[in-house]
Scaffold this motif. Structure first.
Motif, PDB file in Angstrom:
ATOM      1  N   ASN A 186      -0.630   6.746 -14.898  1.00 12.17           N
ATOM      2  CA  ASN A 186      -1.598   5.902 -14.231  1.00 12.17           C
ATOM      3  C   ASN A 186      -2.513   5.263 -15.040  1.00 12.17           C
ATOM      4  O   ASN A 186      -2.762   5.669 -16.167  1.00 12.17           O
ATOM      5  CB  ASN A 186      -2.374   6.486 -12.981  1.00 12.17           C
ATOM      6  CG  ASN A 186      -2.903   5.569 -11.884  1.00 12.17           C
ATOM      7  OD1 ASN A 186      -3.310   4.618 -12.025  1.00 12.17           O
ATOM      8  ND2 ASN A 186      -2.378   5.853 -10.632  1.00 12.17           N
TER       9      ASN A 186
ATOM     10  N   ALA B 198       2.912   0.896  -6.151  1.00 17.07           N
ATOM     11  CA  ALA B 198       2.655  -0.510  -6.495  1.00 17.07           C
ATOM     12  C   ALA B 198       2.253  -0.498  -8.072  1.00 17.07           C
ATOM     13  O   ALA B 198       2.646  -1.932  -8.682  1.00 17.07           O
ATOM     14  CB  ALA B 198       1.421  -1.339  -5.498  1.00 17.07           C
TER      15      ALA B 198
ATOM     16  N   TRP C  93      -5.253  -5.731  -0.253  1.00 11.99           N
ATOM     17  CA  TRP C  93      -6.304  -5.142   0.722  1.00 11.99           C
ATOM     18  C   TRP C  93      -7.522  -5.827   0.594  1.00 11.99           C
ATOM     19  O   TRP C  93      -8.341  -5.855   1.463  1.00 11.99           O
ATOM     20  CB  TRP C  93      -6.137  -3.662   0.767  1.00 11.99           C
ATOM     21  CG  TRP C  93      -4.830  -3.187   1.395  1.00 11.99           C
ATOM     22  CD1 TRP C  93      -4.509  -2.063   1.149  1.00 11.99           C
ATOM     23  CD2 TRP C  93      -3.832  -3.641   2.106  1.00 11.99           C
ATOM     24  NE1 TRP C  93      -3.183  -1.674   1.802  1.00 11.99           N
ATOM     25  CE2 TRP C  93      -2.765  -2.720   2.306  1.00 11.99           C
ATOM     26  CE3 TRP C  93      -3.489  -5.060   2.729  1.00 11.99           C
ATOM     27  CZ2 TRP C  93      -1.558  -3.149   2.942  1.00 11.99           C
ATOM     28  CZ3 TRP C  93      -2.343  -5.267   3.351  1.00 11.99           C
ATOM     29  CH2 TRP C  93      -1.475  -4.455   3.574  1.00 11.99           C
TER      30      TRP C  93
ATOM     31  N   GLU D 106       2.922  -5.042 -13.810  1.00 15.29           N
ATOM     32  CA  GLU D 106       3.126  -5.522 -15.061  1.00 15.29           C
ATOM     33  C   GLU D 106       4.465  -6.276 -14.858  1.00 15.29           C
ATOM     34  O   GLU D 106       4.796  -7.558 -15.598  1.00 15.29           O
ATOM     35  CB  GLU D 106       3.306  -4.525 -15.954  1.00 15.29           C
ATOM     36  CG  GLU D 106       2.252  -3.963 -16.478  1.00 15.29           C
ATOM     37  CD  GLU D 106       2.309  -2.979 -17.310  1.00 15.29           C
ATOM     38  OE1 GLU D 106       2.613  -3.067 -18.520  1.00 15.29           O
ATOM     39  OE2 GLU D 106       2.574  -1.673 -17.065  1.00 15.29           O
TER      40      GLU D 106
ATOM     41  N   PHE E  62      -2.204  -2.731  -4.082  1.00 14.58           N
ATOM     42  CA  PHE E  62      -2.967  -3.012  -2.919  1.00 14.58           C
ATOM     43  C   PHE E  62      -4.495  -2.781  -3.140  1.00 14.58           C
ATOM     44  O   PHE E  62      -5.319  -3.630  -2.523  1.00 14.58           O
ATOM     45  CB  PHE E  62      -2.479  -1.694  -1.856  1.00 14.58           C
ATOM     46  CG  PHE E  62      -0.968  -2.095  -1.533  1.00 14.58           C
ATOM     47  CD1 PHE E  62      -0.624  -2.908  -0.479  1.00 14.58           C
ATOM     48  CD2 PHE E  62       0.048  -1.624  -2.019  1.00 14.58           C
ATOM     49  CE1 PHE E  62       0.490  -3.335  -0.116  1.00 14.58           C
ATOM     50  CE2 PHE E  62       1.160  -1.849  -1.759  1.00 14.58           C
ATOM     51  CZ  PHE E  62       1.539  -2.530  -0.680  1.00 14.58           C
ATOM     52  N   ARG E  63      -4.834  -1.594  -4.083  1.00 16.24           N
ATOM     53  CA  ARG E  63      -6.375  -1.377  -3.779  1.00 16.24           C
ATOM     54  C   ARG E  63      -7.058  -1.875  -5.061  1.00 16.24           C
ATOM     55  O   ARG E  63      -8.052  -1.405  -5.272  1.00 16.24           O
ATOM     56  CB  ARG E  63      -6.284   0.092  -3.690  1.00 16.24           C
ATOM     57  CG  ARG E  63      -5.790   0.571  -2.343  1.00 16.24           C
ATOM     58  CD  ARG E  63      -5.970   1.921  -1.874  1.00 16.24           C
ATOM     59  NE  ARG E  63      -5.243   2.095  -0.596  1.00 16.24           N
ATOM     60  CZ  ARG E  63      -4.088   2.107  -0.146  1.00 16.24           C
ATOM     61  NH1 ARG E  63      -3.051   1.869  -1.110  1.00 16.24           N
ATOM     62  NH2 ARG E  63      -3.589   2.158   1.085  1.00 16.24           N
TER      63      ARG E  63
ATOM     64  N   THR F 150       0.499   5.207  -8.576  1.00 21.91           N
ATOM     65  CA  THR F 150       0.270   5.213  -7.058  1.00 21.91           C
ATOM     66  C   THR F 150      -1.051   6.007  -6.941  1.00 21.91           C
ATOM     67  O   THR F 150      -1.368   6.801  -7.845  1.00 21.91           O
ATOM     68  CB  THR F 150       1.263   5.901  -6.280  1.00 21.91           C
ATOM     69  OG1 THR F 150       0.859   6.232  -4.953  1.00 21.91           O
ATOM     70  CG2 THR F 150       1.655   7.340  -6.791  1.00 21.91           C
ATOM     71  N   SER F 151      -2.122   5.265  -6.066  1.00 19.40           N
ATOM     72  CA  SER F 151      -3.423   5.912  -6.147  1.00 19.40           C
ATOM     73  C   SER F 151      -3.610   6.947  -5.312  1.00 19.40           C
ATOM     74  O   SER F 151      -4.590   7.700  -5.329  1.00 19.40           O
ATOM     75  CB  SER F 151      -4.284   4.608  -5.393  1.00 19.40           C
ATOM     76  OG  SER F 151      -3.875   4.552  -4.306  1.00 19.40           O
TER      77      SER F 151
ATOM     78  N   HIS G 185       8.894   3.415   2.319  1.00 23.27           N
ATOM     79  CA  HIS G 185       8.087   2.359   3.409  1.00 23.27           C
ATOM     80  C   HIS G 185       8.916   1.273   3.761  1.00 23.27           C
ATOM     81  O   HIS G 185       8.247   0.071   3.751  1.00 23.27           O
ATOM     82  CB  HIS G 185       6.694   2.146   2.528  1.00 23.27           C
ATOM     83  CG  HIS G 185       5.786   3.419   2.345  1.00 23.27           C
ATOM     84  ND1 HIS G 185       4.579   3.436   1.704  1.00 23.27           N
ATOM     85  CD2 HIS G 185       5.439   4.313   3.014  1.00 23.27           C
ATOM     86  CE1 HIS G 185       3.848   4.443   1.671  1.00 23.27           C
ATOM     87  NE2 HIS G 185       4.711   5.144   2.531  1.00 23.27           N
TER      88      HIS G 185
HETATM   89  N1  APR Z   1       0.581   1.126 -14.999  1.00 26.77           N
HETATM   90  C1  APR Z   1       0.252   2.293 -14.371  1.00 26.77           C
HETATM   91  N2  APR Z   1      -0.406   2.352 -13.238  1.00 26.77           N
HETATM   92  C2  APR Z   1      -0.963   1.196 -12.833  1.00 26.77           C
HETATM   93  C3  APR Z   1      -1.005  -0.046 -13.322  1.00 26.77           C
HETATM   94  C4  APR Z   1      -0.005  -0.059 -14.512  1.00 26.77           C
HETATM   95  N3  APR Z   1       0.401  -0.993 -15.285  1.00 26.77           N
HETATM   96  N4  APR Z   1      -1.197  -1.264 -12.767  1.00 26.77           N
HETATM   97  C5  APR Z   1      -1.830  -0.400 -11.761  1.00 26.77           C
HETATM   98  N5  APR Z   1      -1.892   0.975 -11.904  1.00 26.77           N
HETATM   99  C6  APR Z   1      -2.225   1.892 -10.872  1.00 26.77           C
HETATM  100  C7  APR Z   1      -3.772   1.891 -10.289  1.00 26.77           C
HETATM  101  O1  APR Z   1      -4.742   2.419 -11.020  1.00 26.77           O
HETATM  102  C8  APR Z   1      -3.600   2.425  -8.977  1.00 26.77           C
HETATM  103  O2  APR Z   1      -3.992   3.906  -8.787  1.00 26.77           O
HETATM  104  O3  APR Z   1      -1.609   1.819  -9.526  1.00 26.77           O
HETATM  105  C9  APR Z   1      -2.266   2.309  -8.548  1.00 26.77           C
HETATM  106  C10 APR Z   1      -1.825   1.465  -7.313  1.00 26.77           C
HETATM  107  O4  APR Z   1      -2.493   1.793  -6.120  1.00 26.77           O
HETATM  108  P1  APR Z   1      -2.266   1.043  -4.768  1.00 26.77           P
HETATM  109  O5  APR Z   1      -2.634  -0.279  -5.014  1.00 26.77           O
HETATM  110  O6  APR Z   1      -3.142   2.042  -3.992  1.00 26.77           O
HETATM  111  O7  APR Z   1      -0.762   1.143  -4.475  1.00 26.77           O
HETATM  112  P2  APR Z   1       0.063   2.447  -3.820  1.00 26.77           P
HETATM  113  O8  APR Z   1      -0.491   3.818  -4.124  1.00 26.77           O
HETATM  114  O9  APR Z   1       1.396   1.983  -3.890  1.00 26.77           O
HETATM  115  O10 APR Z   1      -0.190   2.416  -2.076  1.00 26.77           O
HETATM  116  C11 APR Z   1       0.378   3.122  -1.571  1.00 26.77           C
HETATM  117  O11 APR Z   1      -0.625   2.050   0.414  1.00 26.77           O
HETATM  118  O12 APR Z   1      -1.177  -0.173   1.395  1.00 26.77           O
HETATM  119  C12 APR Z   1      -0.130   1.051   1.543  1.00 26.77           C
HETATM  120  O13 APR Z   1       1.953   1.012   2.341  1.00 26.77           O
HETATM  121  C13 APR Z   1       1.289   0.322   1.058  1.00 26.77           C
HETATM  122  O14 APR Z   1       2.978   1.655  -0.337  1.00 26.77           O
HETATM  123  C14 APR Z   1       1.725   1.277  -0.058  1.00 26.77           C
HETATM  124  C15 APR Z   1       0.708   2.513  -0.097  1.00 26.77           C
END
Ligand code: APR
Length: 234
Positions: free
Chosen positions: A198, A10, A28, A15, A21-22, A173-174, A106
């Motif tokens: 990240n 995500a 969430w 941007e 999500f988190r 991704t987190s 997904h």
């Molecule tokens: N540039 C780089 N990283 C970023 C930016 C940015 N501008 N903005 C946010 N992030 C990072 C955050 O620090 C975080 O580590 O993106 C990550 C987003 O993490 P999540 O919200 O957990 O999203 P994601 O990892 O895609 O979630 C995985 O969980 O809920 C389920 O199925 C859903 O596909 C999703 C999966």
């Protein structure tokens, strides 16, 4: 021939204006996973679930790919080698940005799936619970999204790509959701160079050899420039 496998989450679409999500104000924090993103939730209250994804589909239709999406498309077009984008995102910003080799592990907001017979077809902008399946006619249309407790798509093909990777990069991704969070370990086993992009270290950040900390719209285009320059002089 170089093979680059990229996992996105995500954060790469943040941007462009889509919520992650988190984050503390993320999806969430606003919705309970158990209410909107499980097969049990859909069985219990299909309207709530379908409306959640209708709202996300409407949001996704309003936004555009950003410099990070476009840089990955440029990498694919210009690299003397292969680029595979594995995305956990259900938006289509990679495709809009020009990437062609994209795997939606997904699922996608653009898809509908029959809960009765697994037929998949393009989703309308607004789905309604009980929409009939065009193949079997069951009133069982659901968003083509992989929910918690379900198996991501194309797992065999994804692991084959990881086994062949020279470079594995995870962007935005987190590292909280498996199997995607385990891809870095798989890529390392294959001998790939590993990089994480990240704003901070992810939950599996200690497994990456290299970290590019900052907004993806800055770090990803800079990296793509470096890779293409090295690739041309090699
Ligand atoms: N540039 C780089 N990283 C970023 C930016 C940015 N501008 N903005 C946010 N992030 C990072 C955050 O620090 C975080 O580590 O993106 C990550 C987003 O993490 P999540 O919200 O957990 O999203 P994601 O990892 O895609 O979630 C995985 O969980 O809920 C389920 O199925 C859903 O596909 C999703 C999966």
């Amino acid at each position: 021939m170089t093979k680059i496998v990229i996992l996105t989450g995500a954060g790469i679409s943040a941007e462009s204006g889509l919520e992650t999500f988190r984050a503390s104000d993320g999806l969430w924090a606003q919705h309970r996973v158990e209410d909107v993103a499980t097969p049990e939730a859909f069985a219990r209250n299909p309207k709530l679930v379908v409306d959640f994804y209708n709202a996300r589909r409407a949001q996704a239709a309003e936004v555009s790919p950003n410099a990070a999406h476009r840089a990955l498309a440029r990498l694919e077009a210009e690299l003397d080698g292969e680029v595979v984008v594995i995305t956990q995102n259900v938006d289509d910003l990679h495709e809009q940005g020009g990437s062609q080799n994209v795997m939606h592990m997904h699922g996608s907001l653009k898809g509908a799936l029959c809960a009765a017979c697994d037929h998949r077809w393009p989703a309308p902008m607004v789905m309604a619970p009980g929409d009939p399946c065009p193949a079997c006619n069951a009133p069982a249309a659901r968003p083509d999204i992989v929910w918690f407790g379900e198996m991501p798509y194309d797992m065999d093909a994804l692991f084959e790509h990881l086994a062949e990777a020279d470079v594995f990069a995870a962007i935005g991704t987190s590292g909280n959701v498996y199997p995607a969070a385990g891809f870095v370990a798989e890529a390392r086993r294959a001998g790939a160079q590993t990089l994480e992009f990240n704003l901070e270290r992810s939950a599996v950040g200690n497994q990456f050899a290299e970290h590019r900390v900052g907004p993806a719209t800055q770090t990803v285009p800079a990296w793509v420039d470096e890779v293409l320059k090295d690739n041309k002089s090699a």
